[in-house]
Design a protein around this motif. Structure first.
Motif, short mmCIF file in Angstrom:
data_model
loop_
_atom_site.label_atom_id
_atom_site.label_comp_id
_atom_site.label_asym_id
_atom_site.label_seq_id
_atom_site.Cartn_x
_atom_site.Cartn_y
_atom_site.Cartn_z
N UNK A 2 0.85 -1.18 0.00
CA UNK A 2 0.00 0.00 0.00
C UNK A 2 0.89 1.23 0.00
N UNK A 3 0.72 2.10 -1.00
CA UNK A 3 1.64 3.20 -1.20
C UNK A 3 1.11 4.54 -0.70
N UNK A 4 0.14 4.51 0.18
CA UNK A 4 -0.37 5.76 0.74
C UNK A 4 -0.10 5.78 2.23
N UNK A 5 0.00 7.00 2.76
CA UNK A 5 0.14 7.19 4.19
C UNK A 5 -1.27 7.33 4.74
N UNK A 6 -1.62 6.46 5.68
CA UNK A 6 -3.00 6.37 6.16
C UNK A 6 -3.08 6.64 7.66
N UNK A 7 -4.17 7.23 8.09
CA UNK A 7 -4.38 7.46 9.52
C UNK A 7 -4.86 6.21 10.23
N UNK A 8 -5.19 5.17 9.50
CA UNK A 8 -5.68 3.94 10.11
C UNK A 8 -4.70 2.80 9.83
N UNK A 9 -4.63 1.82 10.73
CA UNK A 9 -3.60 0.79 10.63
C UNK A 9 -3.99 -0.45 9.82
N UNK A 10 -5.15 -0.45 9.17
CA UNK A 10 -5.63 -1.68 8.57
C UNK A 10 -5.12 -1.91 7.15
N UNK A 11 -4.23 -1.06 6.66
CA UNK A 11 -3.79 -1.17 5.27
C UNK A 11 -3.02 -2.45 4.98
N UNK A 12 -3.17 -2.94 3.74
CA UNK A 12 -2.46 -4.14 3.33
C UNK A 12 -0.98 -3.90 3.14
N UNK A 13 -0.23 -4.98 3.14
CA UNK A 13 1.21 -4.89 2.96
C UNK A 13 1.72 -6.20 2.37
N UNK A 14 2.92 -6.13 1.81
CA UNK A 14 3.55 -7.31 1.21
C UNK A 14 5.02 -7.27 1.56
N UNK A 15 5.49 -8.27 2.29
CA UNK A 15 6.91 -8.38 2.63
C UNK A 15 7.60 -9.48 1.83
N UNK A 16 6.95 -9.90 0.76
CA UNK A 16 7.53 -10.96 -0.06
C UNK A 16 6.79 -12.27 0.05
N UNK A 17 5.75 -12.31 0.88
CA UNK A 17 4.95 -13.52 1.06
C UNK A 17 3.58 -13.38 0.38
N UNK A 18 3.36 -12.30 -0.34
CA UNK A 18 2.06 -12.01 -0.90
C UNK A 18 1.34 -10.96 -0.06
N UNK A 19 0.29 -10.38 -0.58
CA UNK A 19 -0.45 -9.32 0.10
C UNK A 19 -1.13 -9.86 1.35
N UNK A 20 -0.97 -9.13 2.45
CA UNK A 20 -1.56 -9.50 3.74
C UNK A 20 -2.20 -8.29 4.37
N UNK A 21 -3.01 -8.56 5.39
CA UNK A 21 -3.58 -7.51 6.22
C UNK A 21 -3.08 -7.72 7.65
N UNK A 22 -2.84 -6.65 8.41
CA UNK A 22 -2.46 -6.83 9.82
C UNK A 22 -3.51 -7.63 10.57
N UNK A 23 -3.07 -8.43 11.50
CA UNK A 23 -3.97 -9.32 12.24
C UNK A 23 -5.12 -8.53 12.86
N UNK A 24 -6.35 -8.88 12.49
CA UNK A 24 -7.53 -8.11 12.89
C UNK A 24 -7.77 -8.17 14.39
N UNK A 25 -7.53 -9.33 15.01
CA UNK A 25 -7.80 -9.47 16.44
C UNK A 25 -6.87 -8.58 17.26
N UNK A 26 -5.58 -8.53 16.89
CA UNK A 26 -4.64 -7.68 17.63
C UNK A 26 -4.99 -6.22 17.43
#
Length: 412
Positions: A2-26
């Motif tokens: 995700x290439x935008x700076x967001x005020x919320x922490x739910x944005x997707x990310x990819x560290x080389x394992x494919x697109x993921x979302x931060x753990x929702x429960x945490x």
């Protein structure tokens, strides 16, 4: 990424394992498993899924200004020694610091200048571009092709003067893609004008994530830092030193401090009073070149372990490098404009000592926390809503580890 700076922490990310979302429960309740700070299994998983896959900050480009200048940096969780050298063609390259003959490190000093690298075991010699230059008694190695026995390269890239490496032989992401929306904040961190630099390093008896936590939130400041930075950070309007703004970009994050704009050192603290006045005079002499501004984050966190902060008279960077599941190495660099007078040199020494003392307050708490978590007394701990930066980091790590494990299971 995700290439935008967001005020919320739910944005997707990819560290080389494919697109993921931060753990929702945490993200929802801030509850984190206590064994994430002492589990040997998690330590190994972080090594493989994070430190062997992510771009890792190593050094500033201006620290290697001329051909032959080199540094050696250890990524101890991976057992890797990294040699970074500027070649005769002015290109920075990174290699495994390992001779291809019998595995000996070819550079022992943490930094230096070399015409070539000669293995201290049998004198195999390597050029600055990593190629094998000479093998003593080469006729006794008739089957070897010297052209295939150069130093093993490591992926390297530079952004805004920050030099990163990636231990994955074929990184899944470019450095630019990895940084994503946090890149403009990194680019605005202008360290090059600060020619005077102090460095500190300590081994801390706490998990590396415990080391990062105090840098991600101000909730602890009023208690832990009563003797150092509390008066600078805490005000009646902001008694828990909360960030006035936070933002997220993939796995990275930033927090902007409110601080205490009316703070001045007390006159009875003679050394600090003199040092702060002198730092102000130094800033006036260099016309504020390169200094942080009001829009500079108090904490700029580049995943997994690199942080940048406005410092006393310049900038302050730190990294928390995992050693074992329950220990890490803290390295810090303080960036100042070059002192001219004895008073300026004294003020800079005081500023570094003040940063060290504040860090030591954190380290003592971390070690006690580590002992408590590892005792098994509780199966979880909690990050509150004012601790959203460490909560977000924990959610990212949990998703990365779950995703990597799922990939391993599917491959099997």
């Amino acid at each position: 990424m995700t290439n935008i700076l967001s005020a919320t922490p739910e944005g997707g990310f990819d560290l080389g394992h494919g697109m993921m979302m931060p753990d929702a429960a945490i993200l929802r309740d801030g509850r984190v498993a206590a064994d994430s700070f002492w589990s040997e299994a998690q330590h190994a998983a972080e090594r493989d899924a994070i430190y062997r896959r992510c771009w890792l900050y190593m050094v500033r480009a201006e620290d290697l200004p001329e051909p032959g200048d080199y540094v050696v940096r250890d990524v101890e969780i991976c057992g890797v020694s990294v040699l970074i050298v500027r070649g005769r063609d002015d290109v920075l390259r990174a290699f495994h610091n390992v001779c291809r003959h019998r595995g000996m490190p070819v550079a022992d000093a943490p930094c230096g200048k070399a015409e070539a690298f000669r293995c201290p075991y049998h004198s195999w010699t390597f050029s600055l571009d990593g190629s094998l230059k000479a093998i003593p008694n080469q006729r006794r190695f008739p089957a070897l092709d010297a052209g295939d026995l150069g130093l093993v390269p490591i992926a390297i890239d530079i952004y805004a003067g920050f030099v990163f490496i990636n231990l994955d032989p074929q990184p899944a992401l470019s450095l630019q893609a990895f940084l994503g929306g946090i890149a403009p904040l990194l680019e605005a961190t202008t360290l090059a004008p600060f020619a005077h630099r102090d460095s500190l390093s300590y081994e801390v008896w706490a998990n590396w994530k415990a080391g990062l936590d105090p840098q991600y939130e101000g909730y602890h400041v009023g208690t832990v830092h009563a003797l150092t930075i509390r008066e600078i950070s805490v005000t009646p309007a902001n008694p828990f030193s909360e960030f006035r703004k936070i933002a997220f970009a993939g796995p990275h994050a930033a927090g902007w401090s409110q601080g205490n704009p009316s703070w001045r050192p007390r006159a009875d603290r003679i050394v600090q009073f003199f040092a702060v006045q002198t730092m102000g005079a130094l800033a006036g002499r260099v016309a504020g070149e390169g200094y942080p501004s009001a829009e500079t984050p108090a904490s700029l966190a580049i995943f997994p372990n690199f942080m940048i902060h406005p410092g006393a008279g310049g900038w302050f960077t730190q990294q928390h490098w995992p050693l074992t599941a329950q220990s890490h190495r803290w390295t810090a660099h303080y960036y100042y404009h070059a002192p001219v007078t004895a008073s300026e040199r004294f003020a800079i020494a005081q500023a570094t000592a003040f940063g060290r003392d504040s860090g030591m307050e954190d380290f003592m708490v971390m070690a006690r926390q580590q002992k408590g978590l590892a005792s098994g007394a509780t199966d979880s701990f909690y990050y509150g809503e004012a601790e959203m930066l460490p909560r977000h980091r924990a959610a990212v790590i949990r998703s990365v580890l779950n995703g990597a494990q799922a990939n391993m299971r599917s491959a099997a």
